[in-house]
Design an enzyme around this catalytic site. Structure first.
Site, PDB file in Angstrom:
ATOM      1  N   ASP A  72      38.857  -3.880  58.659  1.00  0.00           N
ATOM      2  CA  ASP A  72      39.038  -2.648  59.419  1.00  0.00           C
ATOM      3  C   ASP A  72      39.457  -1.547  58.445  1.00  0.00           C
ATOM      4  O   ASP A  72      39.907  -1.827  57.332  1.00  0.00           O
ATOM      5  CB  ASP A  72      40.112  -2.879  60.486  1.00  0.00           C
ATOM      6  CG  ASP A  72      40.471  -1.614  61.236  1.00  0.00           C
ATOM      7  OD1 ASP A  72      39.538  -0.907  61.673  1.00  0.00           O
ATOM      8  OD2 ASP A  72      41.674  -1.325  61.360  1.00  0.00           O
ATOM      9  N   ASP A 129      44.243  -4.448  62.608  1.00  0.00           N
ATOM     10  CA  ASP A 129      45.611  -4.207  63.072  1.00  0.00           C
ATOM     11  C   ASP A 129      45.720  -3.807  64.535  1.00  0.00           C
ATOM     12  O   ASP A 129      46.792  -3.933  65.128  1.00  0.00           O
ATOM     13  CB  ASP A 129      46.263  -3.107  62.222  1.00  0.00           C
ATOM     14  CG  ASP A 129      45.634  -1.749  62.468  1.00  0.00           C
ATOM     15  OD1 ASP A 129      46.374  -0.765  62.612  1.00  0.00           O
ATOM     16  OD2 ASP A 129      44.393  -1.663  62.511  1.00  0.00           O
TER      17      ASP A 129
END
Length: 638
Positions: A342, A525
């Site tokens: 990410d 996250d």
């Protein structure tokens, strides 16, 4: 020099705290498996202490009996139920082996086996409960009621009863009740839970909004476009559950091997007992030989061959800020051959900072004066961009003038009177991937400020290390815009970049990679990363700002957000897997040798127990090597 990368094109200014799922955590001792495992462990440790200090058998014997009963009744019951279904599992075999050990006087050996399996079952139950807690908590992000607008006026209705075509009124500060499209009004929405965008996004007529995201300071009229059961946030929950179920084939394969092993040991034990009897051996001798066979063939050494290296690696990683949730998770980390990362909050810090100040020549201001003026106007605001501008001014030691008559307009910016003149800080329409704001005074442009999301200093080294480990560069998967993603990719040396992805798109990307035969590690996250974390072969979550669902779904959590620990823990896992192989070879050699000795010759019971326990101790000590500090340091250098 630290690289700077952009995160968004649209600055907004109304405070909007990120929505988070209510924290629902099942207490460990609320699980019956954990209570029984604790009782078995306590009884075993007390009995062991008395046994080793030379206490009489009547003192420690009952404690060992409690350990057998507390830790063994449930797997024994499940094993009997499995027998009724004409299947046999290793758990039941362990119970039989433990009872067999007790029958020939090796009570300690059997009790230890019981405690190991009871503890393992409790940990599995806890992991399952915690994941279920997080999924239920995610559903709470979406409001239970919504304000529906009809010809008769406004009415409050359950969000689950909304239908496509309903018109909703979203007031300032409310969570949006359904996926839809803005009909009227201007505001901003915090979509970090869905897209990973680190800053609130301006919403105007025609823009799409998502259930569970938080509206800012403006009111919106929204037309519902999806049934609540089909909303993006509901699909996230479904994706997590589906991805978890895709692991079932591996589990079925393990159960198939367990079944064969258990059946083989039972048949072999009965044969060792029955054949001598058929040829006239005495009952006691045949039983002793069979029990000896059961002990030396029991997989205690095999169990310890696997667990100590993995648990030692878990403990070592924990000392360095990486929480690996289970031995299975640690093992799977070492199997990965592709990494997918990410962007926001993972490769970058997820917070804006001022990286450039551009005063216009005709303004008569230098950089410090322009920054101080903008910070003075922004000082009353709690918006992330405002905080970044004020922080930049304070870093330079600039004095801020008082702001009066402060106003904030959603999607536009702020206006305040500073030193008797009207100062505005708002959106700058520039052809750039960075976030730019324009500063004006009394309607005249003075210059612009550029804000970007800072790349983590260790990001380039981490991507290079992962490339070296896996043989291929990581893939960048982000919900942010293509320009910001390209800047991160350039700074970290990544070439495979996929931007503008919703959670389901990230899952599709991970599954496509795994469809090519790759074992993918995903690092993220946010809530929007949870489905990809679940779908990947293994997942790591950034712990400091990670969402509850991401933390629970991931196999490991980086507690201190030190990105370099990602390749380090992968190396440590690979070292653990190498030790597991070594231990399995050692255990296999001992078991095979002792079994052949018992079958071909005459293996004395004490020698059989000594060989069995010796192999168990040997593989245990070999696995504990990974507890050393040098094991982590060596892997970091490697």
């Amino acid at each position: 020099m630290v690289a700077r990368v952009s995160t968004t094109l649209v600055p907004t200014y109304a405070p909007a705290p990120a929505p988070t799922a209510p924290r629902r955590r099942t207490r460990i001792l609320a699980l019956p498996e954990a209570r029984w495992a604790l009782a078995a462990t306590v009884a075993f440790l007390l009995g062991l202490a008395l046994d080793l200090t030379g206490a009489p058998a009547w003192a420690f014997g009952p404690l060992y009996a409690v350990a057998y009963a507390a830790g063994g009744w449930e797997p024994a019951l499940e094993g009997l139920r499995a027998l009724r279904e004409k299947t046999l599992d290793v758990d039941l075999l362990m119970i039989v082996a433990a009872l067999g050990a007790a029958a020939i006087g090796q009570v300690l050996d059997g009790a230890l086996l019981i405690v190991i399996f009871a503890t393992s079952g409790a940990l599995e139950a806890l992991a399952t409960a915690r994941t279920a807690d997080s999924v239920r908590g995610l559903l709470d992000l979406a409001p239970t009621t919504a304000t529906r607008v009809t010809d008769a006026g406004e009415e409050t209705v359950p969000a689950a009863e909304l239908a496509v075509g309903d018109v909703l009124l979203i007031r300032p500060g409310e969570r949006i009740g359904a996926d839809g499209r803005v009909l009227d009004g201007t505001s901003e929405a915090d979509e970090a839970t869905i897209t990973g965008e680190p800053l609130p996004v301006v919403k105007r007529p025609g823009d799409e909004v998502f259930a569970g995201t938080l509206n800012g300071a403006g009111a919106l009229s929204v037309s519902v476009e999806r049934d609540p059961a089909d909303s993006v946030i509901a699909r996230i929950v479904t994706l997590v559950e589906e991805a978890s179920r895709t692991k079932a084939p591996t589990q079925l394969f393990i159960e198939k091997i367990e079944q064969r092993y258990a059946v083989g040991i039972v048949i072999a034990t009965l044969t060792v007992f029955g054949v001598p009897l058929a040829f006239g051996a005495d009952l006691t001798g045949a039983l002793l030989r069979a029990m000896t066979f059961m002990i030396v063939a029991s997989p205690c050494a095999v169990v310890l061959a696997t667990m100590p290296p993995l648990l030692s690696a878990i403990a070592n990683a924990g000392r360095h800020g990486v929480l690996v949730k289970s031995a299975v998770a640690m093992e799977r980390l070492g199997e990965i051959d592709t990494a997918a990362l990410d962007k926001t909050g993972t490769l970058t810090e997820g917070a804006p900072e001022v990286t450039a100040v551009h005063p216009l020549a005709e303004s008569g201001l230098d950089e410090d004066a322009l920054l101080a003026l903008a910070a003075s106007a922004e000082h009353p605001s709690e918006h992330p961009l405002a905080r970044a501008i004020v922080a930049a001014a304070r870093t330079r030691g600039l004095a801020l003038a008082p702001a009066e008559e402060f106003t904030a307009t959603p999607g536009q910016g702020v206006t305040a009177t500073v030193e008797g003149r009207v100062v505005s800080v708002g959106r700058a329409d520039v052809d750039s991937d960075a976030t730019a704001v324009e500063v004006t005074r009394d309607g005249k442009p003075l210059g612009t400020l550029t804000l970007t999301d800072r790349l983590r200093a260790e990001a380039p080294a981490t991507t290079a290390a992962l490339t070296s480990l896996t043989g291929t560069a990581p893939v960048l998967l982000t919900g942010d815009n293509a320009g910001a993603a390209a800047r991160v990719a350039e700074a970290t040396g990544l070439t495979d970049v996929r931007a503008g992805l919703l959670p389901e798109d990230k899952v599709d990307a991970v599954r496509a990679l795994q469809g090519q035969g790759r074992k993918v590690l995903f690092v993220g996250d946010g809530v929007n990363d949870a489905p990809a974390l679940a779908a990947a072969h293994s997942g790591i979550a950034m712990g400091r700002a990670g969402s509850d669902l991401a933390l629970e779904t991931a196999a490991a959590v980086i507690v201190r957000d030190e990105l370099t620990t990602v390749p380090a823990v992968v190396r440590l896992s690979r070292a653990a897997r190498r030790l597991v192989v070594q231990n399995l070879v050692i255990a296999g050699v001992f078991i095979t040798g002792l079994v052949l000795w018992d079958l071909i010759g005459h293996l004395p019971l004490p020698l059989g127990v000594a060989g069995h326990e010796g192999s168990t101790v040997l593989v245990g000590l070999n696995g504990l090597r990974l507890l050393r500090e040098s094991a982590w340091a060596q892997d970091r250098r490697g």
